[in-house]
Design a protein around this motif. Structure first.
Motif, mmCIF file in Angstrom:
data_model
loop_
_atom_site.group_PDB
_atom_site.id
_atom_site.type_symbol
_atom_site.label_atom_id
_atom_site.label_comp_id
_atom_site.label_asym_id
_atom_site.label_seq_id
_atom_site.Cartn_x
_atom_site.Cartn_y
_atom_site.Cartn_z
ATOM 1 N N THR A 149 30.481 38.108 11.727
ATOM 2 C CA THR A 149 29.118 37.714 12.032
ATOM 3 C C THR A 149 28.632 38.250 13.321
ATOM 4 N N SER A 150 29.623 38.116 14.319
ATOM 5 C CA SER A 150 29.470 38.388 15.832
ATOM 6 C C SER A 150 29.314 39.779 15.742
ATOM 7 N N LYS A 153 25.877 41.107 14.311
ATOM 8 C CA LYS A 153 24.798 40.421 15.255
ATOM 9 C C LYS A 153 24.536 41.106 16.554
ATOM 10 N N GLU A 171 20.232 34.782 14.361
ATOM 11 C CA GLU A 171 21.147 33.852 13.851
ATOM 12 C C GLU A 171 21.050 33.821 12.452
ATOM 13 N N ASN A 174 21.455 37.317 10.300
ATOM 14 C CA ASN A 174 22.574 37.801 10.353
ATOM 15 C C ASN A 174 23.516 37.100 9.513
ATOM 16 N N GLU A 175 23.615 35.748 9.575
ATOM 17 C CA GLU A 175 24.383 34.949 8.819
ATOM 18 C C GLU A 175 24.237 35.121 7.378
ATOM 19 N N VAL A 178 25.855 38.324 6.115
ATOM 20 C CA VAL A 178 27.296 38.295 6.040
ATOM 21 C C VAL A 178 27.715 37.389 4.754
#
Length: 220
Positions: A149-150, A153, A171, A174-175, A178
């Protein structure tokens, strides 16, 4: 380097090499502590003097199977003109390789390790520091970041320089990207659908591209 540290690294490498061989020959799902011990020339109990859990050893061995992805990723990123394009291309590269080796990427990005993944990555590169040779400063932070995730991002955060995208949108988009990948990966591993790696990657990317289109339309 102290003699004891050299010995520990050598033992870790013995077990990792043995695990890599077993994965290549039999598949990751058939790896066991007994087989690793026999291949390395030690008892299976010796493994736990160097690894807290078998999943940690499998994680180390799995890192050896993602070199093609890591080597190809810079080429994909270079094709992008904007950071949104780079974000999409990074997912294209990741999907291409992850669905070709689903068990490996599950072990690295989904499986429960029983400890923080960043500790595992730092430990791995402390032993296999040569694996970092040849990677640019843009790529190296991604190598050290085991959290999918990070990792992804970071590219969207840079997209804020190019268009008006708020933090909450980044946020959420991107989430969702994933979660789409994780859902498809679980489907592939559970054999819920009859899809080859190319089809799984194509379908995943279709949904991720749709997400990005919606995000850009909202920003315009």
């Amino acid at each position: 380097m102290a003699r004891r540290e050299i010995q520990v690294k050598r033992m870790l490498q013995y077990f990792v090499d043995a695990t890599v061989q077993l994965i290549e020959e039999e598949g990751i799902e058939k790896v066991s502590a007994r087989k690793i011990g026999e291949r390395a020339g030690y008892t299976s109990s010796t493994i736990y003097n160097y690894f807290d859990e078998l999943s940690h050893l499998i994680y180390f061995a799995s890192m050896r199977f993602v070199k093609e992805y890591l080597q190809e990723l810079p080429e994909y990123l270079e094709r992008g003109q904007t950071y949104v394009e780079k974000y999409i291309l990074s997912w294209e590269c990741f999907c291409k390789h992850s669905f070709e080796k689903p068990q490996i990427y599950h072990a690295l990005y989904i499986a429960d390790l029983g400890k923080k993944a960043d500790e595992m990555v730092n430990h791995y590169f402390s032993i296999y520091s040569s694996d970092l040779i040849g990677f640019t400063d843009e790529i190296k932070p991604m190598l050290y970041n085991p959290d999918l995730t990070s990792r992804s991002k970071a590219l969207l955060e840079l997209a804020k320089r190019e268009q008006d995208i708020d933090d909450q949108t980044i946020e959420e988009v991107n989430e969702m990207s994933v979660l789409i990948w994780e859902g498809m990966m679980t489907t592939v591993l559970n054999k819920r659908r009859d899809m080859d790696p190319g089809q799984a990657a194509e379908k995943t990317m279709k949904y991720i591209r749709n997400l990005m289109k919606a995000m850009e339309q909202g920003a315009s």
